[in-house]
Write a protein that holds these residues in place. Structure first.
Motif, PDB file in Angstrom:
ATOM      1  N   PRO A 117      -7.044   7.399  12.303  1.00 55.92           N
ATOM      2  CA  PRO A 117      -6.261   7.789  11.121  1.00 55.92           C
ATOM      3  C   PRO A 117      -5.362   6.638  10.678  1.00 55.92           C
ATOM      4  O   PRO A 117      -5.323   5.581  11.310  1.00 55.92           O
ATOM      5  N   GLN A 118      -4.620   6.871   9.636  1.00 56.25           N
ATOM      6  CA  GLN A 118      -3.812   5.812   9.024  1.00 56.25           C
ATOM      7  C   GLN A 118      -2.817   5.175   9.986  1.00 56.25           C
ATOM      8  O   GLN A 118      -2.605   3.956   9.959  1.00 56.25           O
ATOM      9  N   LYS A 130       3.505   2.854   2.498  1.00 58.72           N
ATOM     10  CA  LYS A 130       2.960   3.025   3.839  1.00 58.72           C
ATOM     11  C   LYS A 130       2.779   1.691   4.565  1.00 58.72           C
ATOM     12  O   LYS A 130       2.775   1.630   5.791  1.00 58.72           O
ATOM     13  N   ASP A 181       1.182   5.674  -0.826  1.00 59.84           N
ATOM     14  CA  ASP A 181       0.477   6.940  -0.922  1.00 59.84           C
ATOM     15  C   ASP A 181       1.483   8.020  -1.271  1.00 59.84           C
ATOM     16  O   ASP A 181       2.502   8.167  -0.601  1.00 59.84           O
ATOM     17  N   TYR A 217       0.862  -1.179   0.000  1.00 61.09           N
ATOM     18  CA  TYR A 217       0.000   0.000   0.000  1.00 61.09           C
ATOM     19  C   TYR A 217       0.901   1.232   0.000  1.00 61.09           C
ATOM     20  O   TYR A 217       1.766   1.376   0.864  1.00 61.09           O
ATOM     21  N   GLN A 237      -8.959   5.007   1.537  1.00 64.77           N
ATOM     22  CA  GLN A 237      -7.745   5.730   1.164  1.00 64.77           C
ATOM     23  C   GLN A 237      -8.045   7.190   0.831  1.00 64.77           C
ATOM     24  O   GLN A 237      -7.210   8.069   1.058  1.00 64.77           O
ATOM     25  N   ASN A 238      -9.216   7.460   0.289  1.00 66.89           N
ATOM     26  CA  ASN A 238      -9.573   8.838  -0.044  1.00 66.89           C
ATOM     27  C   ASN A 238      -9.680   9.705   1.212  1.00 66.89           C
ATOM     28  O   ASN A 238      -9.250  10.860   1.222  1.00 66.89           O
ATOM     29  N   LYS A 239     -10.242   9.139   2.271  1.00 67.53           N
ATOM     30  CA  LYS A 239     -10.410   9.879   3.521  1.00 67.53           C
ATOM     31  C   LYS A 239      -9.241   9.684   4.478  1.00 67.53           C
ATOM     32  O   LYS A 239      -9.190  10.344   5.527  1.00 67.53           O
ATOM     33  N   GLN A 240      -8.335   8.745   4.130  1.00 70.14           N
ATOM     34  CA  GLN A 240      -7.213   8.420   5.015  1.00 70.14           C
ATOM     35  C   GLN A 240      -7.735   8.036   6.411  1.00 70.14           C
ATOM     36  O   GLN A 240      -7.239   8.513   7.441  1.00 70.14           O
ATOM     37  N   TRP A 291     -10.748   0.437   5.397  1.00 67.85           N
ATOM     38  CA  TRP A 291      -9.742   1.477   5.149  1.00 67.85           C
ATOM     39  C   TRP A 291     -10.160   2.262   3.915  1.00 67.85           C
ATOM     40  O   TRP A 291     -10.292   1.717   2.824  1.00 67.85           O
TER      41      TRP A 291
END
Length: 202
Positions: free
Chosen positions: A179-180, A72, A67, A65, A151-154, A149
């Motif tokens: 959060p991530q 990440k 970003d 994954y 990814q757009n909103k993290q 999860w």
């Protein structure tokens, strides 16, 4: 005269029976045709809903994954099925589960996610972990049956789960989000056990 009356009386019922038989036969035929038409429509509707799938299976897959060109997380899945529907977006399934390791900027492990099943919706940029989901970080452990999860909103979200902190406090609640990096988290309607030190709650 008697013979004529008998003949006339015999003929009248017969003349009425014939049209009635024809009417019933026509009605039966019409109903049968209607039923067959409805059945054909139902079959056509079912066939129209069928979607052909193309599935490519890979064994022993490394999952990455990233970003903004930065890695990440990395992980491993025993089986990965890439599914391409004839209509709709491509997605990947991990039917035998997955283990993901969170990485810092120096690519060192700082946490993990394990689950018995996962699905990655590439177009939506959403990964859903299901069945025996366990998140482990330096600060806490979170267990649930479903974790998403986005990814757009993290953001990680879960409808319900259990948080066990580093100090041993246990919180059960709903609407979990983090959060991530799981550095913080929120949970609604928490209830559970807490360690008390010097008569004060943590």
């Amino acid at each position: 005269m008697i013979t004529r009356n008998r003949t006339s009386n015999f003929a009248r019922p017969y003349l009425f029976k014939l049209p009635l038989f024809v009417f019933l036969l026509f009605t039966f035929t019409f109903l049968l045709s209607s039923c067959e038409g409805d059945d054909l429509k139902k079959v056509s509707a079912i066939d129209a809903k069928k979607v052909a799938l193309t599935k490519d299976r890979t064994y022993g897959v490394e999952v990455v994954y990233s970003d903004s060109a930065k890695v990440k997380a990395k992980g491993y899945a025993p089986i990965l099925d890439k599914v391409t529907p004839s209509a709709g977006a491509v997605y990947s399934e991990m039917p035998k589960g997955v283990k993901i390791y969170f990485l810092d900027d120096f690519l060192k492990t700082k946490g993990s996610i394990t689950s018995d099943y996962a699905i990655n919706k590439e177009t939506e940029k959403i990964t859903i972990f299901r069945k025996n989901v366990v998140v482990v970080t330096d600060n806490m452990t979170f267990t649930t049956e479903e974790l998403t999860w986005d990814q757009n909103k993290q953001l990680y979200t879960s409808p319900a789960g259990t948080v066990t902190t580093k100090d041993g406090n246990i919180l059960n609640g709903t609407s979990f989000s983090a959060p991530q990096d799981f550095s913080t988290y929120s949970i609604t309607m928490p209830s559970g056990q807490a360690n008390v030190e010097n008569g004060k709650l943590p």
